[in-house]
Design an enzyme around this catalytic site. Structure first.
Site, PDB file in Angstrom:
ATOM      1  N   LEU A   1       0.858  -1.184   0.000  1.00 47.76           N
ATOM      2  CA  LEU A   1       0.000   0.000   0.000  1.00 47.76           C
ATOM      3  C   LEU A   1       0.891   1.229   0.000  1.00 47.76           C
ATOM      4  CD1 LEU A   1      -2.679  -0.845   2.747  1.00 47.76           C
ATOM      5  CD2 LEU A   1      -3.004  -0.922   0.272  1.00 47.76           C
ATOM      6  N   ASP A   2       0.398   2.326  -0.609  1.00 46.10           N
ATOM      7  CA  ASP A   2       1.113   3.596  -0.512  1.00 46.10           C
ATOM      8  C   ASP A   2       1.282   3.970   0.961  1.00 46.10           C
ATOM      9  OD1 ASP A   2       1.005   3.734  -3.260  1.00 46.10           O
ATOM     10  OD2 ASP A   2      -0.659   5.166  -3.307  1.00 46.10           O
ATOM     11  N   LYS A   3       2.330   4.728   1.249  1.00 45.80           N
ATOM     12  CA  LYS A   3       2.577   5.184   2.613  1.00 45.80           C
ATOM     13  C   LYS A   3       1.366   5.902   3.192  1.00 45.80           C
ATOM     14  CE  LYS A   3       5.568   8.305   5.262  1.00 45.80           C
ATOM     15  NZ  LYS A   3       6.720   9.237   5.191  1.00 45.80           N
TER      16      LYS A   3
ATOM     17  N   HIS B   1      -0.658   4.232  -7.835  1.00 46.39           N
ATOM     18  CA  HIS B   1      -1.472   5.428  -7.612  1.00 46.39           C
ATOM     19  C   HIS B   1      -2.736   5.455  -8.477  1.00 46.39           C
ATOM     20  CE1 HIS B   1       2.309   7.805  -6.065  1.00 46.39           C
ATOM     21  NE2 HIS B   1       2.013   6.753  -5.322  1.00 46.39           N
TER      22      HIS B   1
ATOM     23  N   THR C   1      -1.801   5.661   2.326  1.00 46.76           N
ATOM     24  CA  THR C   1      -3.044   4.884   2.310  1.00 46.76           C
ATOM     25  C   THR C   1      -3.090   3.977   3.537  1.00 46.76           C
ATOM     26  OG1 THR C   1      -3.055   4.873  -0.108  1.00 46.76           O
ATOM     27  CG2 THR C   1      -4.425   3.236   0.991  1.00 46.76           C
TER      28      THR C   1
END
Length: 324
Positions: A141-143, A244, A145
């Site tokens: 996961l994105d940082k 993204h 999110t």
């Protein structure tokens, strides 16, 4: 030294041949392994194979005489700070002998990188049990999110789960708060994406279908509630897995995700609301490595709960994990 015949175990299902050899013969280099495959000295069920071949339980792997490994100096045991061990254990929302599911907080990176001093990957020893293998990340996961992050307890389980992600057998559902209300209220976003730049400063942009760098990207969305036309609560289901993707797709609708630090420009930042990304990996539905399906959901992070209260959105209770 003589030829050995190894049998692929159930736990090693779908593992690549080169990774299989790294587990059994860690001193053999990738180049040496590829040469042994090219010359037919390594075979699977009597057939020539490539280093990237995926293995199945019960297959027989022919191993030619291998060089003897020099005994490495004993490595110092890796000790995880007690505080970090407690933190990652608090994130666990589901655990069994094959998998672990975490509810990752917003702001914590999944893996290391430039300027990142703390991340999930460095904390995984806090979930290790005795002499069992160190749990492994299956996806990321994105940082910024928050939400569900899947781990495998063994390399074999990691291979099975990775195959499920590659085969689109995992259903991922995200919740987001957007600035503005999409029109129509539900549908599929079919917008190719392309990367501009490289490294940490790279961004993802909507691309023309004829752009040679464009990658197909599709997302199902539905407005679950809205505060007039100013804010919306969206359910997002990515049908592809681009970097993204959800953030750029929401921006392409003209409704950026609230608090997005990278996309949406000034419109994404609204006074009176937490200036943090309002994107949460809410649920996972996946084939369980031991059979059946596993469904897990995760509570909203504090900043999204506060925004839901302010906007009058009602999330309801979070369902307990289910295996069926």
């Amino acid at each position: 030294m003589s030829v050995a015949m190894l049998t692929v175990s159930e736990d090693e299902a779908d593992i690549r041949l080169d990774r299989y050899f790294r587990r059994h013969y860690p001193h053999v280099t990738q180049g040496a392994l590829q040469k042994l495959c090219r010359t037919g000295q390594i075979r699977v069920d009597g057939r020539r194979v490539e280093a990237g071949t995926r293995l199945e339980p019960g297959q027989s792997v022919r191993v030619p005489p291998m060089p003897v490994a020099t005994k490495p100096a004993p490595a110092a045991a890796r000790v995880l700070d007690d505080r970090l061990a407690r933190e990652i254990r608090k994130m666990v929302v589901y655990s069994d002998p094959q998998v672990i599911v975490l509810n990752k907080p917003s702001g914590l990176a999944t893996q290391g990188g430039p300027g990142i001093t703390q991340h999930i990957d460095m904390m995984l020893d806090g979930l290790r049990e005795g002499d069992a293998p160190r749990p492994r990340l299956v996806h990321r996961l994105d940082k910024d999110t928050s939400g569900l992050l899947l781990l495998a307890r063994t390399p074999g389980v990691a291979a099975k789960l990775s195959a499920a992600f590659r085969g689109r057998d995992v259903k991922k559902t995200y919740w987001a708060v957007t600035v503005g209300r999409p029109d129509p209220l539900s549908g599929e976003i079919d917008q190719p994406l392309a990367r501009l730049g490289a490294g940490p400063g790279a961004i993802i942009v909507a691309a023309d279908r004829n752009d040679e760098d464009a990658q197909s990207a599709r997302t199902d969305y539905e407005v679950l509630d809205s505060a007039g036309r100013k804010f919306s609560w969206l359910r997002l289901s990515p049908l592809t897995g681009r970097t993204h993707q959800l953030r750029v797709h929401c921006e392409s609708l003209g409704t950026p995700i609230l608090g997005d630090p990278k996309y949406g420009a000034d419109k994404a930042h609204v006074d009176g609301f937490a200036d943090r990304l309002h994107l949460h990996a809410r649920s996972l539905l996946l084939p369980h490595p031991a059979g059946g399906q596993l469904e897990v959901s995760a509570n909203l992070p504090p900043h999204m709960r506060e925004t839901f209260r302010a906007l009058g959105f009602t999330a309801g209770s979070t369902p307990a994990p289910r295996r069926r």
